[in-house]
Design an enzyme around this catalytic site. Sequence first.
Site, PDB file in Angstrom:
ATOM      1  N   LYS A  38       0.859  -1.186   0.000  1.00 28.24           N
ATOM      2  CA  LYS A  38       0.000   0.000   0.000  1.00 28.24           C
ATOM      3  C   LYS A  38       0.894   1.235   0.000  1.00 28.24           C
ATOM      4  CE  LYS A  38      -3.889   0.260   2.300  1.00 28.24           C
ATOM      5  NZ  LYS A  38      -4.899   0.733   1.326  1.00 28.24           N
ATOM      6  N   ASP A 132     -12.502   0.730  10.218  1.00 30.93           N
ATOM      7  CA  ASP A 132     -13.073   0.760   8.873  1.00 30.93           C
ATOM      8  C   ASP A 132     -13.394  -0.657   8.398  1.00 30.93           C
ATOM      9  OD1 ASP A 132     -13.998   2.048   6.575  1.00 30.93           O
ATOM     10  OD2 ASP A 132     -12.065   1.892   5.562  1.00 30.93           O
TER      11      ASP A 132
END
Length: 553
Positions: A38, A132
């Site tokens: 990422k 999340d």
Amino acid sequence: MNGDRVIGGYALRRLLGQGGMGEVHLAVTPTGGLAAVKLIHPALAGDPDFRRRFEREAAAARRVARFCTAPVLDAGIDGEVAYLVTEYIKGPDLAQAVREQGPLSGGNLEALAVGIATALSAIHGAGVIHRDLKPSNVLLSPLGPRVIDFGIAQLVGADSMASRSLLGTPAFMAPEQVRGEPLTPATDVFAWGGVIAFAGTGRLPFAGGSAAADLYRITHEAPRLEGLDEGIRGVVERALAKDARLRPTAAQLLAELVGGGTRLATATEVVERTWTGTVTADVRGHAVDVRPGTPGPVDVRPGSGAPGSVDVRSGALGPVGVRGGATGPAMVSPSVAGRRRRWWPWAVGGGVLVLAVVAAIAVPGALARQNWPYEAGFSDAWEVGASDGGSASADGSGYELTVRPGWRLWKSAPVTEPEQGVIVSAKATLEEGTGEYGVWCHGSAGSGDRYEFGVNGAGKVSIVKRRTGTEGKTLYGPADAPKTAANRIVAECGRSGDKATLRMWLNERLVAEVSDDDSPYAPREAGVHAASSASEQTRVRFESFAVRPAAGG
């Protein structure tokens, strides 16, 4: 294609996805493996406050136990680019799977609920809040559901653009999150309830047509749970309590799921049954078409259910179906071609998984009483010391065999194999030499009888039936396999009539399937082994080892 770009030593190969914080790339590690990298948006990575948070939260994320998550392998800042490296998980996310195949039910839904609750227990145990959790952050790998991106949301400051982008899909936010109040692990439990409700019904539990309507329903109205399996509905309702103090913890979710709260007896039972049991499947849509007589390392037989169904036996079918050129006949009914695919690849993974539902989580009741799966800490009675053939040593996190030239060592785990068959797995690295190493089952270190499943430094795999004082009978191989420094070896020893059925996976790929009807060995002990060449010493380090019952019996 961006294969020439290297960040932190990781060669980026292709874009997997992008979001509010940056991009995710498939990358090749410095040792030749695959990882997900990422890359954080440069506007964030250049912020000194963000860099401090990034280092702190990345360190916390690396402490999260690996089971049921995509573990964080590395993190750093390369110039102006902050990057986070996790294990690459192959498989669709939950949102995609439900969209393409419809809602889950029964054992599939229960296994998903247990897997995500297990991941949250591990995440919370490391002092991290996910913040999340949503269907797109749950990947359905061949090893079961994996939770990703834990700890990522809290890296971003509350006033940043990326933080505001995280509010773009409010359907799984908790009421306190909507109100801007401090978040706790209970926030993730609320999201767990929403994710399971979505997985079981195909609907968002608070969908109101707009973001504002969703937020209002989350804080003021009851969730829509019509159609959700009754066995799990009560647990989901408690997880979706408006008051965070009334929600169970992740560990309490587990205890309720595997205890008296549902019809499940144990966490091990539910995951073993749904991840390794016989399922009814349709093979259409795989990487290659399976037709009667097609070669491939699968065992697909005409089903006994509705017309056009087939039975996929435990471990027989991987996530991409049949690989041409491998040995073994595939037997598939011609009538399967016309039906819509409705199977869950992560529920068919068979022997390629290692379950860690019990490990590192203390929950009361039935879960704490389970003996399976056995997972080695390499400090619980594993043999250590020197012999003529070499030496064995353990340090709690690993087990090392050093084998003198021309010798072979095999060591037993301190556990007796289950009667119905066994799956044995280990992750090991060849530290020195070019010898062979792997796992064995249905044997005894005392008698020397055993089925050995091995790979050597040249990348050759084999299955050998051994007995002390003999050369051993090769049942499979040696056959070529991808050569890597570290290997995950999984072996299944089962029984079909009067024959022992043996399967071997290497790095989640089924590489061999054979049977032995010549006085086959019965369940006794399992363990690890290593052998040197005639001219040089071999040293192998086993990083993990597990034993669990095979499905079916």
